[in-house]
Design an enzyme around this catalytic site. Structure first.
Site, PDB file in Angstrom:
ATOM      1  N   GLU A  34       0.868  -1.169   0.000  1.00  0.00           N
ATOM      2  CA  GLU A  34       0.000   0.000   0.000  1.00  0.00           C
ATOM      3  C   GLU A  34       0.913   1.229   0.000  1.00  0.00           C
ATOM      4  O   GLU A  34       1.790   1.336   0.864  1.00  0.00           O
ATOM      5  CB  GLU A  34      -0.887  -0.006   1.253  1.00  0.00           C
ATOM      6  CG  GLU A  34      -1.833   1.170   1.234  1.00  0.00           C
ATOM      7  CD  GLU A  34      -2.786   1.228   2.428  1.00  0.00           C
ATOM      8  OE1 GLU A  34      -2.777   0.292   3.249  1.00  0.00           O
ATOM      9  OE2 GLU A  34      -3.507   2.226   2.520  1.00  0.00           O
ATOM     10  N   ARG A 258       5.140 -12.908   9.657  1.00  0.00           N
ATOM     11  CA  ARG A 258       5.787 -11.638   9.357  1.00  0.00           C
ATOM     12  C   ARG A 258       7.127 -11.561  10.063  1.00  0.00           C
ATOM     13  O   ARG A 258       7.381 -12.293  11.031  1.00  0.00           O
ATOM     14  CB  ARG A 258       4.901 -10.467   9.777  1.00  0.00           C
ATOM     15  CG  ARG A 258       4.529 -10.502  11.253  1.00  0.00           C
ATOM     16  CD  ARG A 258       3.588  -9.380  11.644  1.00  0.00           C
ATOM     17  NE  ARG A 258       4.294  -8.124  11.774  1.00  0.00           N
ATOM     18  CZ  ARG A 258       4.101  -7.063  10.994  1.00  0.00           C
ATOM     19  NH1 ARG A 258       3.206  -7.096  10.033  1.00  0.00           N
ATOM     20  NH2 ARG A 258       4.785  -5.966  11.173  1.00  0.00           N
ATOM     21  N   LYS A 268       4.428   0.721   9.318  1.00  0.00           N
ATOM     22  CA  LYS A 268       4.520   2.012   8.641  1.00  0.00           C
ATOM     23  C   LYS A 268       3.849   3.111   9.453  1.00  0.00           C
ATOM     24  O   LYS A 268       4.319   4.235   9.490  1.00  0.00           O
ATOM     25  CB  LYS A 268       3.847   1.926   7.263  1.00  0.00           C
ATOM     26  CG  LYS A 268       4.733   1.300   6.211  1.00  0.00           C
ATOM     27  CD  LYS A 268       4.032   1.279   4.862  1.00  0.00           C
ATOM     28  CE  LYS A 268       3.074   0.125   4.788  1.00  0.00           C
ATOM     29  NZ  LYS A 268       2.444  -0.037   3.481  1.00  0.00           N
TER      30      LYS A 268
HETATM   31  P1  ATP Z   1       2.623  -2.131   7.932  1.00  0.00           P
HETATM   32  O1  ATP Z   1       1.853  -2.832   9.009  1.00  0.00           O
HETATM   33  O2  ATP Z   1       4.041  -1.897   8.257  1.00  0.00           O
HETATM   34  O3  ATP Z   1       1.943  -0.897   7.438  1.00  0.00           O
HETATM   35  P2  ATP Z   1       1.442  -3.534   5.842  1.00  0.00           P
HETATM   36  O4  ATP Z   1       1.287  -5.006   5.865  1.00  0.00           O
HETATM   37  O5  ATP Z   1       0.255  -2.709   6.101  1.00  0.00           O
HETATM   38  O6  ATP Z   1       2.636  -3.156   6.740  1.00  0.00           O
HETATM   39  P3  ATP Z   1       1.578  -3.381   3.054  1.00  0.00           P
HETATM   40  O7  ATP Z   1       2.066  -2.290   2.187  1.00  0.00           O
HETATM   41  O8  ATP Z   1       0.127  -3.676   3.057  1.00  0.00           O
HETATM   42  O9  ATP Z   1       2.059  -3.061   4.501  1.00  0.00           O
HETATM   43  O10 ATP Z   1       2.414  -4.705   2.800  1.00  0.00           O
HETATM   44  C1  ATP Z   1       2.838  -5.178   1.559  1.00  0.00           C
HETATM   45  C2  ATP Z   1       3.222  -6.610   1.713  1.00  0.00           C
HETATM   46  O11 ATP Z   1       4.304  -6.734   2.625  1.00  0.00           O
HETATM   47  C3  ATP Z   1       2.080  -7.431   2.274  1.00  0.00           C
HETATM   48  O12 ATP Z   1       1.976  -8.616   1.532  1.00  0.00           O
HETATM   49  C4  ATP Z   1       2.475  -7.683   3.695  1.00  0.00           C
HETATM   50  O13 ATP Z   1       1.954  -8.892   4.157  1.00  0.00           O
HETATM   51  C5  ATP Z   1       3.990  -7.690   3.618  1.00  0.00           C
HETATM   52  N1  ATP Z   1       4.568  -7.311   4.901  1.00  0.00           N
HETATM   53  C6  ATP Z   1       4.319  -6.192   5.612  1.00  0.00           C
HETATM   54  N2  ATP Z   1       4.990  -6.206   6.779  1.00  0.00           N
HETATM   55  C7  ATP Z   1       5.697  -7.347   6.810  1.00  0.00           C
HETATM   56  C8  ATP Z   1       6.584  -7.956   7.746  1.00  0.00           C
HETATM   57  N3  ATP Z   1       6.892  -7.372   8.896  1.00  0.00           N
HETATM   58  N4  ATP Z   1       7.130  -9.158   7.433  1.00  0.00           N
HETATM   59  C9  ATP Z   1       6.831  -9.748   6.265  1.00  0.00           C
HETATM   60  N5  ATP Z   1       6.012  -9.242   5.341  1.00  0.00           N
HETATM   61  C10 ATP Z   1       5.436  -8.062   5.594  1.00  0.00           C
HETATM   62 MG    MG Z   2      -1.483  -2.577   5.079  1.00  0.00          MG
END
Ligand code: ATP
Ligand code: MG
Length: 556
Positions: A34, A258, A268
């Site tokens: 995102e 994760r 983020k």
């Molecule tokens: P955050 O919680 O940091 O905002 P998010 O999952 O909302 O992370 P996205 O941009 O939606 O961020 O994530 C893109 C991809 O990265 C998704 O497939 C998500 O599952 C993966 N991802 C995000 N954080 C992690 C993590 N700590 N370890 C492994 N994969 C991750």
């Molecule tokens: Mg997200």
């Protein structure tokens, strides 16, 4: 990737699918960020996994921006994400945006309305929450649940046309209010948001929810293996339900644990707080766990890929010690970084028997770990040198093998010297160390027969190049700054950034290139910061030579 490693559970699934000829043996993954912030090291794990699977099985990977929340998303983030994925060493097949599918997704929603599987609800958010029930009690139907199809079609079209205010109506899927899975209790598919979208502008005022956008986007793209993190397990039934009801390409979701890491915030939203509240100087502040910050700090893409390979992919949550990441960059830089000498806390050393005005030039291999040394640089030497203050002791203990009255050391690449005296100022600080050198002890041509235990680094005073050096350390002083109930702001490490306004380096450092790692011998690994300019060098410490935190922990 090491060839010896056993298959992770996703690879096992893929190999089984290939064996069974599922999707003609095709493997197509996606990385779906995102664009609401910069990527962090957790995302690197997902990138390495998704792109790595495609590489391993001759498949493809899409980069898809999951841009369905107009308020939080920005083009700046899109650009940084692309830069980071490329820098990590991966190439995507297609650059795609969920927002490109808004029309198609709208059509899918109409299809579900026509099937009697979706309805426009006028309940308030609180009412909808109240209708959900609890995990042990079934939900209650909304008064709008059984609207006729025609009315739903008309209202949904009016929602799109902008006839209603934010929050006035939503489109919900009609599934099962008694389902033990709360996500199936008539989840919201669309909400009204009169907001400017970074790509579609004001073309839309209704936006699909994550659950109604993600799986359908996967399906539109023919994604075979949609991997995401464990918190999406309860969403999987909904992912499958939409795809089955819409009778579209059957993408499948698989969940892995994760990345969590000690001393690190990995979200983020929280990283944005650190930026907005001024705890760090931007998303790429070298203390941040973002990919751009790690790059700026001097981490290499290879070291991050190596880290992701070592932590592996599993189905159970765990916490990785940040020292493993530090280990990976040390491993890499030890093999690749060019060696240089720099004095961070200087005191002057005068070689009293070396003629004033005389100079000579020594040569030092750039990289003693490489077979050919990767060439060498010139290191000028003269009567006055800078050495580290800690390399001299007025009253040395028995085990101190550096300089002190009467003690001998080797100057790296140069001569053995003997300390004959020192000068102190009124406050008692040593201002000059006096030594004599042994002319027969020249490095590489030593016929002196003298053996010394210590070797120290130095920089010739008249030839020294100055730089601002920024010493970075962990941003937090506790292992789990993100723990529930803690305010991470209270646990910032006050020593996470220490600035040395003027350090002295050997003159070849004027040729330092951006993106290249250096080992300042005995001091750690360093790299040029992006704020560096000719004539005003700024240098970041990437990592110390050894793990100082482990030592602290042992001390208790
Ligand atoms: P955050 O919680 O940091 O905002 P998010 O999952 O909302 O992370 P996205 O941009 O939606 O961020 O994530 C893109 C991809 O990265 C998704 O497939 C998500 O599952 C993966 N991802 C995000 N954080 C992690 C993590 N700590 N370890 C492994 N994969 C991750
Ligand atoms: Mg997200």
């Amino acid at each position: 990737m090491s060839e010896e490693r056993s298959l992770n559970f996703i690879e096992e699934i893929i190999e089984e699918d290939i064996k069974n000829g599922k999707h003609g043996g095709r493997v197509h993954t996606r990385f779906p960020p995102e664009p609401n912030g910069y990527l962090h090291i957790g995302h690197a794990k997902s990138i390495c996994l998704n792109f790595g699977l495609a590489q391993k099985y001759n498949g493809q990977t899409n980069l898809r921006f999951d841009d369905t929340n107009p308020e939080k998303e920005e083009t700046e983030y899109v650009d940084s994400i692309k830069e980071d994925v490329k820098w990590l060493g991966f190439e995507w097949q297609n650059e795609l945006y969920a927002s490109d599918y808004f029309e198609q997704l709208y059509g899918f929603a109409v299809k579900l309305i026509n099937k009697g599987k979706a309805y426009v609800d006028e309940s308030t958010p609180d009412e909808i929450a109240g209708q959900k029930g609890t995990p042990t009690e079934a939900g209650t139907p909304s008064p709008w649940r059984d609207r006729p199809v025609e009315e739903n079609l008309r209202l949904f079209a009016e929602m799109r046309e902008g006839k209603y205010q934010d929050g006035e109506k939503v489109l919900r899927a009609k599934i099962d209010l008694a389902s033990p899975n709360m996500h199936l209790r008539d989840p919201i598919m669309y909400r009204i948001r009169h907001a400017e979208h970074h790509r579609t502008g004001d073309a839309w005022c209704i936006y699909p929810m994550y659950d109604f956008a993600h799986g359908q986007s996967d399906s539109i793209e023919g994604i075979t293996h949609s991997v995401c993190t464990l918190e999406f397990i309860p969403h999987r039934a909904l992912y499958d339900w939409f795809i089955e009801e819409l009778e579209i390409f059957p993408s499948k979701q698989y969940e892995f644990a994760r990345l969590n890491m000690t001393y690190t915030l990995m979200s983020k939203r929280r990283l944005l707080q650190l930026v907005n509240e001024g705890f760090v100087n931007g998303w790429d502040d070298p203390r941040m766990p973002t990919i751009s910050a790690l790059r700026r700090r001097g981490y290499t893409a290879a070291s991050i890929r190596d880290f992701c390979d070592r932590i592996g992919v599993a189905k159970r949550e765990n916490v990785i010690d940040v020292s493993l990441l530090e280990f990976c960059i040390r491993e890499d830089l030890n093999k690749t970084a060019w060696r240089r000498m720099a004095v961070l806390d200087p005191v002057k050393l005068v070689i009293t028997n070396y003629p004033e005005g005389q100079e000579e030039v020594f040569h030092g291999e750039n990289n003693p770990e490489a077979e050919d040394g990767e060439g060498s640089r010139e290191i000028p030497f003269s009567r006055e040198l800078w050495i580290e203050r800690e390399d001299f002791m007025e009253n040395p203990s028995k085990k101190y093998f550096r300089l002190g009255p009467g003690l001998m050391v080797r100057l790296k690449h140069a001569y053995i010297i003997k300390c004959d005296g020192f000068i102190k100022d009124e406050q008692g600080n040593v201002t000059e160390v006096h030594c004599s050198y042994i002319p027969e002890s020249k490095s590489g041509d030593d016929v002196s027969g003298i053996k010394v235990k210590g070797t120290i680094h130095w920089v010739s005073v008249p030839h020294a190049v100055t730089a601002e050096i920024r010493l970075y350390d962990r941003l937090f002083r506790i292992e789990d700054p993100g723990a529930d109930g803690l305010d991470f702001r209270e646990y910032i490490n006050p020593e996470s950034l220490q600035i040395i306004p003027e350090a002295y380096m050997e003159p070849d450092m004027v040729n330092a290139e951006f993106g290249k790692g250096f080992q300042f011998i005995r001091k750690g690994y360093f790299t040029l910061d992006k704020e560096s300019e000719p004539g005003k060098l700024v240098i970041n410490r990437t990592v110390t030579l050894r793990d100082n935190w482990a030592k602290e922990a042992r001390k208790g």
